[in-house]
Design an enzyme around this catalytic site. Structure first.
Site, PDB file in Angstrom:
ATOM      1  N   LYS A   1       0.707  -1.962  -6.457  1.00 27.79           N
ATOM      2  CA  LYS A   1       0.175  -3.140  -5.752  1.00 27.79           C
ATOM      3  C   LYS A   1      -0.439  -4.033  -6.825  1.00 27.79           C
ATOM      4  O   LYS A   1      -1.616  -4.383  -6.782  1.00 27.79           O
ATOM      5  CB  LYS A   1      -0.842  -2.701  -4.690  1.00 27.79           C
TER       6      LYS A   1
ATOM      7  N   TYR B   1      -8.066   9.807  -4.976  1.00 27.62           N
ATOM      8  CA  TYR B   1      -8.407  11.090  -4.357  1.00 27.62           C
ATOM      9  C   TYR B   1      -9.360  11.909  -5.234  1.00 27.62           C
ATOM     10  O   TYR B   1     -10.006  12.833  -4.751  1.00 27.62           O
ATOM     11  CB  TYR B   1      -7.145  11.907  -4.046  1.00 27.62           C
TER      12      TYR B   1
ATOM     13  N   ASP C   1       1.361   9.790  -1.274  1.00 30.13           N
ATOM     14  CA  ASP C   1       1.027  10.562  -0.075  1.00 30.13           C
ATOM     15  C   ASP C   1       1.639   9.883   1.149  1.00 30.13           C
ATOM     16  O   ASP C   1       2.329  10.516   1.963  1.00 30.13           O
ATOM     17  CB  ASP C   1      -0.504  10.624   0.045  1.00 30.13           C
TER      18      ASP C   1
ATOM     19  N   ASP D   1       5.535  11.016   2.934  1.00 25.72           N
ATOM     20  CA  ASP D   1       5.552  11.476   4.324  1.00 25.72           C
ATOM     21  C   ASP D   1       6.425  10.559   5.180  1.00 25.72           C
ATOM     22  O   ASP D   1       7.187  11.022   6.028  1.00 25.72           O
ATOM     23  CB  ASP D   1       4.130  11.550   4.882  1.00 25.72           C
TER      24      ASP D   1
ATOM     25  N   ASP E   1       3.488  -2.244   0.115  1.00 28.02           N
ATOM     26  CA  ASP E   1       3.735  -2.645   1.511  1.00 28.02           C
ATOM     27  C   ASP E   1       5.217  -2.948   1.709  1.00 28.02           C
ATOM     28  O   ASP E   1       5.805  -2.583   2.734  1.00 28.02           O
ATOM     29  CB  ASP E   1       2.837  -3.818   1.932  1.00 28.02           C
TER      30      ASP E   1
HETATM   31 MG   LIG Z   1       0.547  13.530   3.095  1.00 26.50          MG
HETATM   32 MG   LIG Z   2       1.657  -6.802   3.255  1.00 32.40          MG
END
Ligand SMILES: [Mg+2]
Ligand SMILES: [Mg+2]
Lengths: 353, 353
Positions: free
Chosen positions: A188, A138, A244, A248, A220
């Site tokens: 990851k 970001y 983020d 959420d 994931d």
């Molecule tokens: Mg968010």
């Molecule tokens: Mg995957």
């Protein structure tokens, strides 16, 4: 104990009024709070022409903690990007160097029906997601959109330094130590070098926290496990973009975002505290808004900035008791419970303190 | 119609055997399939020393479609990274230029109890997630871990060119056109320039598909909306990393990953088809594995590579009928249904064809 109070826009002033009543009740009991109120967001644009006036920033910097209601509303949507209420929020976070975002996902058993998950899988859920807030893709450079070989190309840079990872790791380990002693770091690492370093640093820090059990999960898989069995998590720590998304997702598991507080801390535990929900312009000024997330933000402030654990728990226990008594604002109302407005909910919490 | 068959490891050969029986039944009915079988993954390591032998790659390149069981197992975990079974999978995807990953998340009403969500929110779920598979931050340069100013720094590059976005957009728009006509593009355009370009290109393509309604959603909101109200989605299109996270989250909403097929396509609709589940070494060779995801992968192959929509629907209808009749392998068994093994499940599908 200096607190900068920023009621903001929409339902902000109403819910903040109830949070301040709770703070007043604690002051009467001996906690020496001083508060000063200022403008942030759309109300600041209206009053001064900018969403984050110098005066507000000065007060926020001088305070030990900032308590925020909510900012934004349709009347400011047409403004140029740098004058939008949300810019005030991003600006104050950046100026105060609030790199540690704490996002609890808590589901009180009384509200389990509000979740889209089966009640037995989520009732009593209590996860703390620790999200790094000032780095990652970001903020990474280089970034942009440009023409290369005759076509547009868009690019951003995911980047973390060892010291950035270490300081958010410290926050997460210390919170895990005070909670269930379990810390799950999400990355990851099988594909992204940036998050390989993230995992390496988390592992290097582990010997300093022998009382915390560190585990790792790919992002994931974490998105899956939150749906499958959310109660397996205690504290989760991750970078800005993964945090983020996952914070959420976790908040939505509870089905009652009107209940969720949040905190953003700097290196010295100075923090800004605010509800996760927005300014809800549609119900602003009607006395209908749920003040509990803001009241619970006061509890987080007492815990994380002022180390007043007993007072924090007193507020949280009062909120639980109010829910057990059946009090509900419209957003969490179910047949068989007692529908109340913003002020009555505040009354009930103060009575239960 | 040439198909390269790669049974792979673990339960791969067992589930593939049932998928090939279904293919045989269709061949008898007039579809002129030719199949050739080869090694990929751990079995290839054992036979040839590498997870993707030249012979296998040659067959896969010469075929119109590749049908894969599953790869991997604990006996190959200690191998160096480049010899691991998963490398064979990544290698074949890359060599065949399979940039479009189709991940359906389907929940048959009979299996609604398997979900962690309330049955009424997910029964009949039918989402198609189209994930870009060969670009984005997973492949972007520069990348690495290095020392800067005396400390380690990890970094990766998120990058998409207009032409990469356009070719995955085309796949998604065309699938939306054949389904419910709704396409939701997921990005983080409010923060990431790379995904601002993604959104721009998706909008530029819209006039070519007047029969498709394009909408946009930020990735964190998409992670929430999948939990809150998954049936609002028809086709979702997104980049590699967001698609990795959201397609796994969506798959887990169904609670029955043993049922989910997937496809990875190139620019000419040549594709590789495989179940979403892994090689399940714990039940391999016991005749217990669920062959339905592999059988449904055959249906996807018929639809997307061979344009045999009627034959694809015939398989899908047979699978629905078998579930309605109460047949269940162990992974989807519930009291009151009929527990069967891999072969019996294959028998039931062929009988229902
Ligand atoms: Mg968010
Ligand atoms: Mg995957």
């Amino acid at each position: 104990m200096k607190i900068c109070v920023l009621p903001g826009d929409g339902i902000g002033p109403e819910i903040m009024a109830q949070a301040l009543r709770v703070l007043d009740a604690l002051r009467t009991d001996g906690l020496p709070f001083e508060t000063e109120t200022a403008h942030l967001g759309g109300c600041a644009v209206d009053a001064t022409g900018v969403p984050l006036p110098d005066e507000t920033l000065k007060l926020a910097k001088a305070a030990d903690a900032v308590l925020l209601g909510a900012v934004g509303g349709p009347q400011w949507d047409a403004l140029p990007r740098e004058k939008r209420p949300e810019r005030g929020l991003l600006g104050i976070r950046k100026e105060l160097n609030l790199f540690a975002n704490l996002r609890p996902a808590i589901l009180y058993p009384e509200l389990a029906n509000a979740s889209s998950l089966k009640p037995e899988l989520v009732a009593g859920l209590d996860i703390m997601i620790v999200r790094e807030l000032t780095g990652d893709i970001y903020f990474g450079q280089p970034r942009g959109i440009e023409v290369r070989n005759g076509e547009r190309v868009g690019y951003n840079t995911m980047i973390y330094s060892e010291s950035e990872i270490r300081r958010i790791g410290k926050v997460a380990y210390e919170i895990a130590r005070k909670r269930g002693g379990k810390l799950c770091s999400v990355d990851k690492m099988n594909v992204l070098e940036c998050t390989q370093l993230w995992r390496d640093v988390m592992i290097e820090m582990a010997p300093d926290y022998p009382d915390v059990t560190l585990s790792h999960m790919l992002v994931d898989n974490a998105a899956m496990q939150l749906v499958k069995n959310p109660k397996q998590f205690d504290v989760v720590v991750t970078g800005n973009i993964f945090g983020d998304i996952l914070s959420d997702e976790a908040a939505m598991l509870t089905g009652s975002i009107g209940m969720l507080p949040s905190a953003s801390l700097d290196e010295n535990n100075k923090g800004m505290y605010e509800p996760c929900h927005g300014s809800a312009p549609d119900i602003a000024g009607k006395g209908l808004a749920n003040p509990l997330a803001t009241i619970l933000s006061v509890a987080m402030m007492l815990r994380y900035t002022f180390s007043q654990e007993a007072a924090a728990q007193r507020i949280e226990t009062a909120v639980k008791s109010v829910l057990a008594q059946g009090y509900r604002t419209g957003d969490i109302f179910e047949p068989g419970t007692r529908k109340v407005g913003t002020i009555e909910m505040g009354d009930a919490v103060i009575a239960a303190l």
